[in-house]
Enzyme design. Structure first.
Site, PDB file in Angstrom:
ATOM      1  N   CYS A   1     -21.374 -23.527 -39.266  1.00 32.70           N
ATOM      2  CA  CYS A   1     -20.537 -23.123 -40.403  1.00 32.70           C
ATOM      3  C   CYS A   1     -20.585 -24.094 -41.584  1.00 32.70           C
ATOM      4  CB  CYS A   1     -19.103 -22.913 -39.929  1.00 32.70           C
ATOM      5  SG  CYS A   1     -18.516 -24.170 -38.806  1.00 32.70           S
TER       6      CYS A   1
ATOM      7  N   HIS B   1     -14.658 -24.502 -45.384  1.00 32.74           N
ATOM      8  CA  HIS B   1     -15.211 -25.851 -45.254  1.00 32.74           C
ATOM      9  C   HIS B   1     -15.651 -26.328 -46.642  1.00 32.74           C
ATOM     10  CE1 HIS B   1     -14.866 -25.431 -41.053  1.00 32.74           C
ATOM     11  NE2 HIS B   1     -16.124 -25.373 -40.688  1.00 32.74           N
TER      12      HIS B   1
HETATM   13  P1  NAP Z   1     -12.976 -19.117 -29.471  1.00 31.68           P
HETATM   14  O1  NAP Z   1     -11.887 -18.688 -30.400  1.00 31.68           O
HETATM   15  O2  NAP Z   1     -12.687 -20.171 -28.466  1.00 31.68           O
HETATM   16  O3  NAP Z   1     -13.537 -17.809 -28.707  1.00 31.68           O
HETATM   17  C1  NAP Z   1     -14.445 -17.884 -27.626  1.00 31.68           C
HETATM   18  C2  NAP Z   1     -14.780 -16.481 -27.087  1.00 31.68           C
HETATM   19  O4  NAP Z   1     -15.698 -16.647 -25.978  1.00 31.68           O
HETATM   20  C3  NAP Z   1     -13.574 -15.710 -26.552  1.00 31.68           C
HETATM   21  O5  NAP Z   1     -13.739 -14.340 -26.836  1.00 31.68           O
HETATM   22  C4  NAP Z   1     -13.652 -15.934 -25.037  1.00 31.68           C
HETATM   23  O6  NAP Z   1     -13.098 -14.874 -24.295  1.00 31.68           O
HETATM   24  C5  NAP Z   1     -15.168 -15.937 -24.852  1.00 31.68           C
HETATM   25  N1  NAP Z   1     -15.528 -16.627 -23.601  1.00 31.68           N
HETATM   26  C6  NAP Z   1     -15.186 -17.885 -23.221  1.00 31.68           C
HETATM   27  N2  NAP Z   1     -15.695 -18.163 -21.999  1.00 31.68           N
HETATM   28  C7  NAP Z   1     -16.360 -17.045 -21.600  1.00 31.68           C
HETATM   29  C8  NAP Z   1     -17.070 -16.672 -20.415  1.00 31.68           C
HETATM   30  N3  NAP Z   1     -17.227 -17.517 -19.391  1.00 31.68           N
HETATM   31  N4  NAP Z   1     -17.630 -15.431 -20.367  1.00 31.68           N
HETATM   32  C9  NAP Z   1     -17.493 -14.566 -21.384  1.00 31.68           C
HETATM   33  N5  NAP Z   1     -16.798 -14.836 -22.525  1.00 31.68           N
HETATM   34  C10 NAP Z   1     -16.254 -16.065 -22.635  1.00 31.68           C
HETATM   35  O7  NAP Z   1     -14.255 -19.655 -30.283  1.00 31.68           O
HETATM   36  P2  NAP Z   1     -14.739 -19.293 -31.784  1.00 31.68           P
HETATM   37  O8  NAP Z   1     -14.252 -20.282 -32.767  1.00 31.68           O
HETATM   38  O9  NAP Z   1     -14.496 -17.830 -32.008  1.00 31.68           O
HETATM   39  O10 NAP Z   1     -16.308 -19.571 -31.661  1.00 31.68           O
HETATM   40  C11 NAP Z   1     -17.190 -18.668 -30.990  1.00 31.68           C
HETATM   41  C12 NAP Z   1     -18.622 -19.152 -31.144  1.00 31.68           C
HETATM   42  O11 NAP Z   1     -18.974 -19.161 -32.517  1.00 31.68           O
HETATM   43  C13 NAP Z   1     -18.846 -20.578 -30.634  1.00 31.68           C
HETATM   44  O12 NAP Z   1     -20.137 -20.668 -30.050  1.00 31.68           O
HETATM   45  C14 NAP Z   1     -18.740 -21.419 -31.894  1.00 31.68           C
HETATM   46  O13 NAP Z   1     -19.424 -22.620 -31.805  1.00 31.68           O
HETATM   47  C15 NAP Z   1     -19.391 -20.469 -32.904  1.00 31.68           C
HETATM   48  N6  NAP Z   1     -19.012 -20.673 -34.300  1.00 31.68           N
HETATM   49  C16 NAP Z   1     -17.696 -20.778 -34.669  1.00 31.68           C
HETATM   50  C17 NAP Z   1     -17.380 -20.941 -36.021  1.00 31.68           C
HETATM   51  C18 NAP Z   1     -15.964 -21.053 -36.517  1.00 31.68           C
HETATM   52  O14 NAP Z   1     -15.789 -21.318 -37.721  1.00 31.68           O
HETATM   53  N7  NAP Z   1     -14.949 -20.868 -35.672  1.00 31.68           N
HETATM   54  C19 NAP Z   1     -18.389 -20.975 -36.958  1.00 31.68           C
HETATM   55  C20 NAP Z   1     -19.713 -20.859 -36.550  1.00 31.68           C
HETATM   56  C21 NAP Z   1     -19.998 -20.688 -35.217  1.00 31.68           C
HETATM   57  P3  NAP Z   1     -11.578 -14.936 -23.671  1.00 31.68           P
HETATM   58  O15 NAP Z   1     -10.639 -14.747 -24.830  1.00 31.68           O
HETATM   59  O16 NAP Z   1     -11.565 -13.800 -22.720  1.00 31.68           O
HETATM   60  O17 NAP Z   1     -11.417 -16.264 -23.010  1.00 31.68           O
END
Ligand code: NAP
Length: 347
Positions: free
Chosen positions: A148, A238
């Site tokens: 990001c 950001h």
């Molecule tokens: P988050 O809010 O923690 O969400 C994680 C998701 O993954 C939830 O839907 C969770 O499901 C699922 N999950 C976790 N463990 C799992 C498993 N064992 N099997 C299947 N599903 C699973 O994280 P986020 O911020 O949305 O980020 C998601 C991804 O995008 C990450 O790889 C992060 O690095 C990337 N990213 C984030 C941003 C940002 O600005 N936030 C920017 C760029 C990239 P449950 O709810 O069922 O636990």
């Protein structure tokens, strides 16, 4: 055109919710499958998700059952917002089973056979998909979008490529939504700044070179990037200060014009979520600001401001973009639009 059915993996998380919201009124894509962890499996989406966006949850998904992340079922096109701890293997299994995976996770970004795509900058990197399929033996594919902060930096550097980029020093001030939910404890971040985000500096320093590189990203750009990253008590957006060195030092007006005229394939093709303009150059001395500017261009535009010469390197400026939109879900959706427009490979 008829709409294309799509799935969202990690649909309950911060980025997953942005996917669901943005796909809810997308003219080309229709969400028919939502998947997440065992915690959410078998629940209706509205039961499984604590909705944290200011716009309402789309009606069409409220009663969809959240599924396990099992490949081979449901739509061919899969947007992945999975946590990095599981994304690597799960996304690969989906690609092997014939799905086109648009991934937000870090796991495959630096694989030389996986495009790390910013459609305005390196749409030609899609050309490595044929080799990806041949070498990996996948009947599907994986295409990634950058970290990001990287995407904001690289969008601001791309217009300066014509002057010959040699180095950049960037210091980020990153929003809490970038750390997922619940993310950084409130006691650590309120009234404070945390000058470390694990792994983030390395991602910015390497991903930038792949995106600006040639031969589908297999030959890295030769510039050097030095990054400092901090977390600040901002919800979305950001912000970063950037000092950049170029070979052919141009007048500031030429640099200004390079920013304002910058556009790429998404704008040429008129893709549904392509921001016009792609970069907004602010002239006010106190902009960009995340609260005021993160949503510009539907969250897809990158803001640049405070452009001036640098007494150490060539130029310096402030850049800012929406981390869960341009930095995540919106970037994946723009990647998918580009792939469908250029290769017709999603339908
Ligand atoms: P988050 O809010 O923690 O969400 C994680 C998701 O993954 C939830 O839907 C969770 O499901 C699922 N999950 C976790 N463990 C799992 C498993 N064992 N099997 C299947 N599903 C699973 O994280 P986020 O911020 O949305 O980020 C998601 C991804 O995008 C990450 O790889 C992060 O690095 C990337 N990213 C984030 C941003 C940002 O600005 N936030 C920017 C760029 C990239 P449950 O709810 O069922 O636990």
């Amino acid at each position: 055109m008829t709409t294309i059915d799509v799935a969202v993996l990690g649909a309950t998380g911060m980025v997953g919710q942005q996917f669901v919201a943005r796909l809810g009124n997308h003219p080309w894509f229709n969400v028919t499958r939502l998947a997440a962890s065992e915690r959410s499996e078998g629940k209706r989406y509205e039961e499984a998700t604590v909705w944290r966006l200011p716009t309402p949850m789309p009606e069409a998904v409220r009663n969809l059952m959240v599924d396990a992340c099992v490949p081979g079922r449901g739509p061919k096109v899969v947007f992945s917002a999975l946590e990095a701890g599981v994304a690597g293997e799960v996304e690969e299994a989906f690609a092997r089973a014939g799905h086109i995976v648009l991934s937000n996770a870090r796991n495959h970004r630096l694989d030389p056979l996986v495009p790390l795509l910013v459609p305005e900058i390196n749409s030609d990197h899609l050309s490595i998909l044929a080799e990806q399929r041949r070498v990996k033996g996948w009947s599907g594919a994986i295409v990634t979008n950058p970290n990001c902060s990287t995407v904001v930096l690289v969008m601001a550097l791309a217009p300066l490529q014509r002057f010959g980029l040699t180095s950049a020093v960037v210091s980020t001030m990153q929003a809490v939504s970038g750390a997922g939910y619940p993310g950084v404890p409130s006691y650590d971040i309120l009234g404070n700044l945390v000058p470390h985000i694990g792994g983030e500096e390395e991602k910015i320093e390497t991903e930038t070179l792949k995106i600006l590189g040639s031969d589908g990203g297999r030959t890295m750009h030769t510039m050097v990037v030095s990054a400092h990253t901090s977390r600040v008590p901002v919800i979305d957006g950001h912000t970063m200060t950037v000092s950049v060195q170029v070979e052919a030092k141009a007048e500031l007006d030429d640099v200004r014009e390079a920013f304002t005229r910058f556009s790429g394939r998404p704008q040429e093709l008129g893709l549904p979520t392509a921001p016009v303009p792609a970069i907004i150059l602010h002239e006010e001395p106190n902009r960009p600001q995340p609260r005021l500017d993160a949503d510009l261009g539907g969250g897809m535009a990158v803001s640049v401001g405070r452009l001036r010469t640098c007494p150490v390197l060539s130029y310096r400026f402030v850049a800012m973009g929406h981390n869960t939109v341009r930095g995540a879900a919106g970037a994946s959706i723009l990647n998918a639009e580009l792939m469908q427009a250029e290769l017709q490979c999603l339908s």
